[in-house]
Motif scaffolding. Structure first.
Motif, PDB file in Angstrom:
ATOM      1  N   GLU A 149       0.813  -1.207   0.000  1.00 53.31           N
ATOM      2  CA  GLU A 149       0.000   0.000   0.000  1.00 53.31           C
ATOM      3  C   GLU A 149       0.855   1.270   0.000  1.00 53.31           C
ATOM      4  OE1 GLU A 149      -2.067   0.710   3.606  1.00 53.31           O
ATOM      5  OE2 GLU A 149      -3.973   1.048   2.629  1.00 53.31           O
ATOM      6  N   ASP A 150       2.128   1.135   0.403  1.00 52.80           N
ATOM      7  CA  ASP A 150       2.984   2.308   0.578  1.00 52.80           C
ATOM      8  C   ASP A 150       4.025   2.400  -0.542  1.00 52.80           C
ATOM      9  OD1 ASP A 150       4.743   4.243   1.343  1.00 52.80           O
ATOM     10  OD2 ASP A 150       4.700   3.701   3.466  1.00 52.80           O
ATOM     11  N   PRO A 151       3.820   3.309  -1.480  1.00 58.08           N
ATOM     12  CA  PRO A 151       4.747   3.385  -2.626  1.00 58.08           C
ATOM     13  C   PRO A 151       6.165   3.793  -2.227  1.00 58.08           C
ATOM     14  CG  PRO A 151       3.161   5.200  -2.658  1.00 58.08           C
ATOM     15  CD  PRO A 151       2.761   4.311  -1.542  1.00 58.08           C
ATOM     16  N   MET A 152       6.332   4.313  -0.996  1.00 57.52           N
ATOM     17  CA  MET A 152       7.671   4.726  -0.545  1.00 57.52           C
ATOM     18  C   MET A 152       8.527   3.529  -0.126  1.00 57.52           C
ATOM     19  SD  MET A 152       7.459   7.804  -1.095  1.00 57.52           S
ATOM     20  CE  MET A 152       8.964   8.441  -0.381  1.00 57.52           C
ATOM     21  N   ILE A 153       7.897   2.342   0.038  1.00 59.32           N
ATOM     22  CA  ILE A 153       8.689   1.168   0.460  1.00 59.32           C
ATOM     23  C   ILE A 153       8.966   0.280  -0.760  1.00 59.32           C
ATOM     24  CG2 ILE A 153       8.804  -0.815   2.031  1.00 59.32           C
ATOM     25  CD1 ILE A 153       6.775   0.567   3.824  1.00 59.32           C
TER      26      ILE A 153
END
Ligand code: ADP
Length: 473
Positions: A149-153
């Motif tokens: 869900e987290d594009p930063m990871i």
């Protein structure tokens, strides 16, 4: 530079252990540590002795938000057998008498406890780079969803199912408290018959899924063993593979095991271990075969079958020593049998050192499991020169070959194998074991052969390593 792997599990030997997951979470990272920079992460349960393992605070405490609540988190660390271990501390997760709850049932707030564990893992991945996140079982499965869900990871995830019987299923209203958007409450995500299923998050959102033996990988896609997830797993079968577990040859070695009364390198050296256990369990007759059962008292391990068959087994020329804990009705029934048969003896409890002494003392290890994802006991038995008596299912089918087919020079382990989980089949397997025991030369030859076989991680770690490479290309 070596790739960085974060290996997450809710139990890791020697810090916290209720079963095989802890052994795997100790030995697999260790086996992979020559190729990867592996960090193991687990909760810092109250029962873990911080001084003994030199566990120290690594970061200033920080806050995490989950479902509108703030939780203060501390991260601790230590180096154990060459592997960096990370411990997460939050009172909600860690301040308990048991890891998951008393044997009869899990704690009511386990969704929150382990939801928080997953949120902490995701938070760590936001602040520190890891190439691969290796998740294990339902307790950290939600992390796969949070990361996706987290594009930063950018981290890739591998999810390993150790036992499909424990999926982490909770009422639908926990969704909000664990900070998961209701758009994930669908059939292709975490919804499961109107409830929330943590394991489904791992299966749906991990880049790849493994389970702990090739046979179990096939079984879990059938109605008989799929525990309701057979369709879902079949749908994801292209990213599913069965990889056999291994054991740590340093931890399970009769040649160096400090728990034993005397170490040994072949079956002839087991004598003093046998007298020691016979004495402790108040059993008589060192010349009779000694059968042991070591495991959780639960339906999975075939305890009903054992209870049904024990009185008939006790009529044979043998001794039977049982170590385990779990569901109380099983302890009560086993105790009643032990009370009325002088060659059956029971120790209720969890005792790592005693279990090692029992592997060393025994001639045969009973494993009548109804299902067995992999099973480590049979491999430990091989290493200690005890022949496993197993129901041919899951990982037992992959690791234990029929002694009737024994071939000198082969690299597989042999034991007594029965095909149906029925009392008659178990009894007949035990009779066969007793007959084999009379043929001392053959028995010892097979047991010595098993002791020489390699059940370490050497092969399977290579397979995991190839998988790590392919998902993180
Ligand atoms: P599971 O994880 O399903 O319980 P495994 O065969 O994978 O079964 O692993 C069980 C591990 O736990 C083995 O290391 C076994 O020796 C150990 N074990 C199980 N019950 C006990 C007990 N009562 N005391 C000590 N060790 C135990």
């Amino acid at each position: 530079m070596a790739k960085r792997v974060l290996f997450a599990a809710s139990e890791v030997y020697p810090f916290a252990k209720t079963g095989g997951l802890a052994d795997v979470a100790h030995s697999l990272p260790k086996a992979l540590s020559s190729r990867y920079d592996v960090h193991v992460i687990l909760p810092l349960y109250r029962s873990i002795d911080r001084n003994k393992y030199d566990i120290t605070l690594l970061h200033e405490p920080f806050n995490i938000e989950m479902g509108g609540e703030e939780y203060t988190i501390e991260i601790y660390g230590c180096l154990f057998e060459g592997v960096e271990c990370r411990f997460v501390y939050a009172p909600l997760l860690c301040e308990r008498d048991y890891l998951y709850g008393p044997p009869e049932c899990g704690y009511e707030d386990n969704a929150l406890r382990f939801g928080l564990f997953s949120h902490i893992i995701a938070a760590l991945l936001r602040s520190e780079h890891y190439d691969i996140l290796h998740l294990n079982d339902w307790q950290c499965a939600l992390a796969a969803l949070l990361i996706r869900e987290d594009p930063m990871i950018p981290t890739k995830t591998l999810y390993t199912i150790h036992n499909l019987a424990y999926q982490g299923v909770f009422e639908a209203d926990v969704l909000e408290q664990i900070g998961v958007d209701s758009r994930y409450f669908t059939l292709d995500a975490v919804e499961f018959y109107g409830k929330v299923n943590f394991m489904k998050a791992g299966i749906a959102y991990a880049d790849f899924i493994t389970t702990v033996s090739p046979t179990y990988a096939k079984e879990i896609m059938t109605h008989e063993f799929g525990c309701g997830l057979e369709g879902f797993l079949s749908f994801h079968s292209r990213k599913l593979q069965g990889i056999l577990n291994g054991i740590d040859p340093e931890h399970f070695s009769p040649m160096s095991d400090t728990a034993l009364v005397s170490t040994y390198k072949n079956v002839k050296g087991k004598k003093s271990s046998k007298s020691d256990i016979l004495k402790q369990f108040a059993l008589k007759g060192a010349t009779k075969p000694l059968f042991v059962f070591i495991g959780r008292f639960t339906g999975q391990k075939g305890v009903d079958l054992l209870i049904e068959t024990l009185p008939k087994m006790a009529a044979l020329e043998c001794n039977i020593a049982i170590l385990g804990d779990g569901e109380e009705e099983y302890s009560t029934a086993l105790n009643a049998i032990a009370q009325s048969h002088k060659n059956v003896s029971l120790h209720v409890g969890y005792d790592e050192a005693l279990s090692h002494r029992m592997y060393a003392a025994s001639d045969f290890l009973l494993m009548p499991s109804l299902f067995e994802p992999c099973g480590l006991n049979q491999m430990i038995a091989f290493a200690y020169g005890s022949l496993p008596v197993v129901h041919r299912v899951g990982g037992l089918a992959d690791t234990v070959k029929k002694f009737e087919n024994y071939k000198e020079g082969s690299s597989v382990g042999y034991g007594i194998v029965f095909n149906t989980p029925a009392s008659r089949a178990l009894l007949s397997a035990v009779q066969k074991a007793c007959e084999l025991y009379i043929d001392k030369k053959r028995f010892e030859e097979i047991a010595n052969h098993n002791m020489e076989c390699d059940f370490s991680w050497s092969e399977s770690a290579k397979v995991y390593s190839r998988l790590y490479e392919s998902i993180s290309k």
